[in-house]
Every structure is written in C-alpha cells, then in structure tokens.
Design a protein around this motif. Structure first.
Motif, PDB file in Angstrom:
ATOM      1  N   LEU A   3      40.577 -40.443  83.948  1.00 15.99           N
ATOM      2  CA  LEU A   3      41.360 -41.242  84.882  1.00 15.99           C
ATOM      3  C   LEU A   3      42.729 -40.602  85.029  1.00 15.99           C
ATOM      4  O   LEU A   3      43.354 -40.238  84.031  1.00 15.99           O
ATOM      5  N   SER A   4      43.210 -40.477  86.237  1.00 17.67           N
ATOM      6  CA  SER A   4      44.551 -39.925  86.440  1.00 17.67           C
ATOM      7  C   SER A   4      45.589 -40.893  85.858  1.00 17.67           C
ATOM      8  O   SER A   4      45.350 -42.101  85.759  1.00 17.67           O
ATOM      9  N   MET A   5      46.719 -40.341  85.486  1.00 14.98           N
ATOM     10  CA  MET A   5      47.803 -41.163  84.961  1.00 14.98           C
ATOM     11  C   MET A   5      48.197 -42.216  85.997  1.00 14.98           C
ATOM     12  O   MET A   5      48.489 -43.361  85.640  1.00 14.98           O
ATOM     13  N   GLU A   6      48.181 -41.858  87.257  1.00 14.16           N
ATOM     14  CA  GLU A   6      48.565 -42.800  88.310  1.00 14.16           C
ATOM     15  C   GLU A   6      47.642 -44.016  88.318  1.00 14.16           C
ATOM     16  O   GLU A   6      48.104 -45.146  88.484  1.00 14.16           O
ATOM     17  N   LYS A   7      46.347 -43.792  88.138  1.00 15.59           N
ATOM     18  CA  LYS A   7      45.397 -44.913  88.137  1.00 15.59           C
ATOM     19  C   LYS A   7      45.575 -45.771  86.890  1.00 15.59           C
ATOM     20  O   LYS A   7      45.535 -46.990  86.965  1.00 15.59           O
ATOM     21  N   VAL A   8      45.776 -45.142  85.739  1.00 17.61           N
ATOM     22  CA  VAL A   8      45.972 -45.901  84.503  1.00 17.61           C
ATOM     23  C   VAL A   8      47.241 -46.750  84.614  1.00 17.61           C
ATOM     24  O   VAL A   8      47.259 -47.911  84.211  1.00 17.61           O
TER      25      VAL A   8
END
Length: 187
Positions: free
Chosen positions: A50-55
């Motif tokens: 998962l990208s940091m943005e999504k997390v």
C-alpha cells in the motif's frame, strides 16, 4: 469474513497471531482494514504494498501529524517510500493496539520522532515535533521555540549533551500518563 480467512492458510494465521498481539480473528480484521484502503490487494495479495498516501487516508492516521513518519518507520520497502506490505501494516497495527506493552510503544514513538534517524532526539527533531503538533495556526515565535527547547532540554537531557537518548526519552514518557492514549489505533 469467510473470503478474507481463505486468503490465509491456518498456518499463516497462527504465525501472524504468534508474532503480534492479535488473535487469528483480529489478524483477519486487520487484513480487511488493509483491503479497504485498496481493494486491488485481493487480486495481487503476494508482494502487494500500500502506498504511504493510501495508508495515511486511514481515519486514525488522517489527523495524525506524524502519519508519514509512522509509515516510514514501519515500512520495509527497499525504496524507502513509506509503502507498507501487509506484514508491515500488521506490525504497525499490533504496536498501536491496546494489547501492545507500553515499552514497545515508547520504542516506536522514539523512532517516529527521530526525524534524522540518528538514534537521538536533538533540538532539530524536537522542533519538528513541536511544529507538527502545533501546526501552522499555532506556530511558535522563534524566541518561544528557543525557550521551549531550552526548558525541555533542561528537564529531560540528564547528561547535558544537548540531545535525548532513548533512555532519556523513556524517562520523560514514563512521567506522561496520557502517552498510551495518544499512541493507539483501535480495530
């Protein structure tokens, strides 16, 4: 939930349960939270990150001024982009769980606050912490920040070296009963 439990073998669930502070059922619940952030995970489970943005879009992290640092600390990505595998995400959720011991929470808080990752909290790290906590609306004047840093170091820097070691940080946190409340994510 039946579909989620079939994603893991019983052995995988047992191993995840043994390596975290979660039951098998809670591991499945964490996986469901992981999938909620990006449903494409189910098609590409193995090796998916998962990208940091999504997390950081998780409600629990969205308002946290340290969400990017939390992702970076728990990420095992070789590209240092803060992306999280399911195992990284599970570790993060485990440390933030009610069941995790205070000592483990303190250890990870120290890592999150150590912006320059030198295993010490110097005045630059502490200034970053204060700036993130106060935000731009509550930004301190330069002289106020200097006074705050001086007072904090006077109180917490037991060996007077101008920085806080993990032991000094742990000592300060032990005096803060509210610390545990601020370092948790509920399932």
């Amino acid at each position: 939930m039946g579909a989620s439990s079939s994603v893991f073998t019983n052995e995988e669930l047992q191993e995840y349960s043994e390596l975290t502070f979660f039951s098998k059922k809670e591991v499945i619940h964490v996986f469901e939270k992981f999938v909620e952030l990006d449903p494409e995970i189910l098609a590409n489970r193995k090796g998916y990150r998962l990208s940091m943005e999504k997390v950081c879009q998780m409600p629990e992290l969205k308002v946290n001024p340290f969400s990017d640092r939390i992702c970076r600390v728990f990420s095992t990505s070789e590209s240092f982009d803060g992306s999280l595998s399911f195992e990284d995400f599970l570790d993060m959720m485990s440390v933030f769980s009610d069941q995790a011991p205070k000592g483990l929470k303190v250890e990870y808080a120290f890592k999150v606050y150590d912006f320059n990752e030198d295993d010490l909290l110097d005045t630059e790290d502490i200034e970053m912490i204060v700036t993130r906590l106060t935000g731009s609306a509550g930004a301190l004047e330069e002289n106020e920040m200097e006074q705050l840093l001086m007072n904090l170091m006077q109180e917490a820097d037991l060996d007077d070296d101008g920085q806080l070691s993990y032991a000094e940080f742990e000592h300060v946190i032990s005096k803060s009963p509210d610390f545990l409340n601020s370092f948790k994510i509920r399932l």
